[in-house]
Design a protein around this motif. Structure first.
Motif, PDB file in Angstrom:
ATOM      1  N   GLY A   1       0.715  25.005 -28.814  1.00  0.00           N
ATOM      2  CA  GLY A   1       0.762  25.352 -30.229  1.00  0.00           C
ATOM      3  C   GLY A   1       2.050  25.957 -30.740  1.00  0.00           C
ATOM      4  O   GLY A   1       2.175  26.217 -31.934  1.00  0.00           O
ATOM      5  N   GLU A   2       3.049  26.182 -29.873  1.00  0.00           N
ATOM      6  CA  GLU A   2       4.275  26.838 -30.356  1.00  0.00           C
ATOM      7  C   GLU A   2       5.484  26.520 -29.480  1.00  0.00           C
ATOM      8  O   GLU A   2       5.376  26.386 -28.268  1.00  0.00           O
ATOM      9  N   VAL A   3       6.638  26.421 -30.146  1.00  0.00           N
ATOM     10  CA  VAL A   3       7.937  26.353 -29.477  1.00  0.00           C
ATOM     11  C   VAL A   3       8.697  27.602 -29.904  1.00  0.00           C
ATOM     12  O   VAL A   3       8.736  27.939 -31.085  1.00  0.00           O
ATOM     13  N   HIS A   4       9.283  28.300 -28.929  1.00  0.00           N
ATOM     14  CA  HIS A   4       9.964  29.564 -29.196  1.00  0.00           C
ATOM     15  C   HIS A   4      11.395  29.484 -28.664  1.00  0.00           C
ATOM     16  O   HIS A   4      11.606  29.330 -27.461  1.00  0.00           O
TER      17      HIS A   4
ATOM     18  N   ALA B   1       3.080  18.879 -22.560  1.00  0.00           N
ATOM     19  CA  ALA B   1       3.904  17.835 -21.931  1.00  0.00           C
ATOM     20  C   ALA B   1       4.721  17.072 -22.974  1.00  0.00           C
ATOM     21  O   ALA B   1       5.908  16.806 -22.766  1.00  0.00           O
ATOM     22  N   ASP B   2       4.099  16.720 -24.101  1.00  0.00           N
ATOM     23  CA  ASP B   2       4.832  15.999 -25.150  1.00  0.00           C
ATOM     24  C   ASP B   2       5.901  16.876 -25.792  1.00  0.00           C
ATOM     25  O   ASP B   2       7.019  16.427 -26.054  1.00  0.00           O
ATOM     26  N   ALA B   3       5.574  18.134 -26.049  1.00  0.00           N
ATOM     27  CA  ALA B   3       6.553  19.067 -26.630  1.00  0.00           C
ATOM     28  C   ALA B   3       7.710  19.284 -25.659  1.00  0.00           C
ATOM     29  O   ALA B   3       8.883  19.317 -26.056  1.00  0.00           O
ATOM     30  N   ARG B   4       7.385  19.395 -24.394  1.00  0.00           N
ATOM     31  CA  ARG B   4       8.414  19.587 -23.379  1.00  0.00           C
ATOM     32  C   ARG B   4       9.338  18.369 -23.302  1.00  0.00           C
ATOM     33  O   ARG B   4      10.551  18.501 -23.130  1.00  0.00           O
TER      34      ARG B   4
ATOM     35  N   ASP C   1       7.528  26.157 -18.044  1.00  0.00           N
ATOM     36  CA  ASP C   1       7.625  25.484 -19.339  1.00  0.00           C
ATOM     37  C   ASP C   1       8.687  26.117 -20.242  1.00  0.00           C
ATOM     38  O   ASP C   1       8.615  26.025 -21.463  1.00  0.00           O
ATOM     39  N   THR C   2       9.677  26.763 -19.625  1.00  0.00           N
ATOM     40  CA  THR C   2      10.785  27.360 -20.369  1.00  0.00           C
ATOM     41  C   THR C   2      12.097  26.746 -19.903  1.00  0.00           C
ATOM     42  O   THR C   2      12.401  26.752 -18.712  1.00  0.00           O
TER      43      THR C   2
ATOM     44  N   VAL D   1      27.233  31.482 -25.367  1.00  0.00           N
ATOM     45  CA  VAL D   1      25.819  31.450 -25.744  1.00  0.00           C
ATOM     46  C   VAL D   1      24.940  31.302 -24.502  1.00  0.00           C
ATOM     47  O   VAL D   1      25.299  30.604 -23.555  1.00  0.00           O
ATOM     48  N   LYS D   2      23.801  31.983 -24.537  1.00  0.00           N
ATOM     49  CA  LYS D   2      22.774  31.753 -23.523  1.00  0.00           C
ATOM     50  C   LYS D   2      21.431  31.943 -24.204  1.00  0.00           C
ATOM     51  O   LYS D   2      21.297  32.723 -25.161  1.00  0.00           O
ATOM     52  N   GLY D   3      20.455  31.176 -23.742  1.00  0.00           N
ATOM     53  CA  GLY D   3      19.172  31.274 -24.391  1.00  0.00           C
ATOM     54  C   GLY D   3      18.084  30.529 -23.653  1.00  0.00           C
ATOM     55  O   GLY D   3      18.260  30.095 -22.519  1.00  0.00           O
ATOM     56  N   ALA D   4      16.949  30.386 -24.342  1.00  0.00           N
ATOM     57  CA  ALA D   4      15.788  29.730 -23.751  1.00  0.00           C
ATOM     58  C   ALA D   4      14.959  29.069 -24.842  1.00  0.00           C
ATOM     59  O   ALA D   4      14.946  29.514 -25.986  1.00  0.00           O
ATOM     60  N   ILE D   5      14.272  28.019 -24.441  1.00  0.00           N
ATOM     61  CA  ILE D   5      13.307  27.347 -25.309  1.00  0.00           C
ATOM     62  C   ILE D   5      11.993  27.314 -24.541  1.00  0.00           C
ATOM     63  O   ILE D   5      11.882  26.606 -23.530  1.00  0.00           O
ATOM     64  N   ALA D   6      11.037  28.104 -24.996  1.00  0.00           N
ATOM     65  CA  ALA D   6       9.739  28.170 -24.337  1.00  0.00           C
ATOM     66  C   ALA D   6       8.753  27.266 -25.060  1.00  0.00           C
ATOM     67  O   ALA D   6       8.672  27.290 -26.292  1.00  0.00           O
ATOM     68  N   VAL D   7       8.038  26.479 -24.293  1.00  0.00           N
ATOM     69  CA  VAL D   7       7.026  25.579 -24.834  1.00  0.00           C
ATOM     70  C   VAL D   7       5.665  26.082 -24.372  1.00  0.00           C
ATOM     71  O   VAL D   7       5.404  26.154 -23.175  1.00  0.00           O
ATOM     72  N   VAL D   8       4.834  26.452 -25.322  1.00  0.00           N
ATOM     73  CA  VAL D   8       3.473  26.893 -25.018  1.00  0.00           C
ATOM     74  C   VAL D   8       2.515  26.111 -25.905  1.00  0.00           C
ATOM     75  O   VAL D   8       2.940  25.501 -26.888  1.00  0.00           O
TER      76      VAL D   8
END
Length: 91
Positions: free
Chosen positions: A59-62, A15-18, A41-42, A50-57
């Motif tokens: 322990g990791e941000v991708h 939640a905090d990373a998001r 959570d993505t 440009v197109k992309g994604a930021i996944a939050v899981v």
């Protein structure tokens, strides 16, 4: 198309990373005119070139992105800036 794929560990709750990703996405909308939306959570984002994604899981941000032809020559600069922002917010 140039592809970007960057991962950074974090010790925050999802939640905090998001929440951090949400603030960054707001700045992206203001500065670059990106459209974005959450799916689970993505956060997916896009704009011309440009197109992309930021996944939050846990322990990791991708971050993944595909750059169009005009932005492809700037791949290194864009990767460096993304890396700096991730380090700034998640280190």
């Amino acid at each position: 198309m140039a592809k970007i794929d960057i991962r950074r560990p974090h010790s925050l709750s999802v939640a905090d990373a998001r929440s951090i990703v949400d603030r960054v996405a707001e700045r992206m909308r203001e500065k670059f005119g990106t459209d974005s939306q959450w799916s689970g959570d993505t956060l997916t984002f896009q704009r011309s070139g440009v197109k992309g994604a930021i996944a939050v899981v846990p322990g990791e941000v991708h971050v993944t992105a595909e750059l169009g032809m005009l932005l492809s020559p700037l791949k290194g600069t864009i990767e460096d800036e993304i890396g700096r922002k991730l380090d700034e917010h998640f280190a």
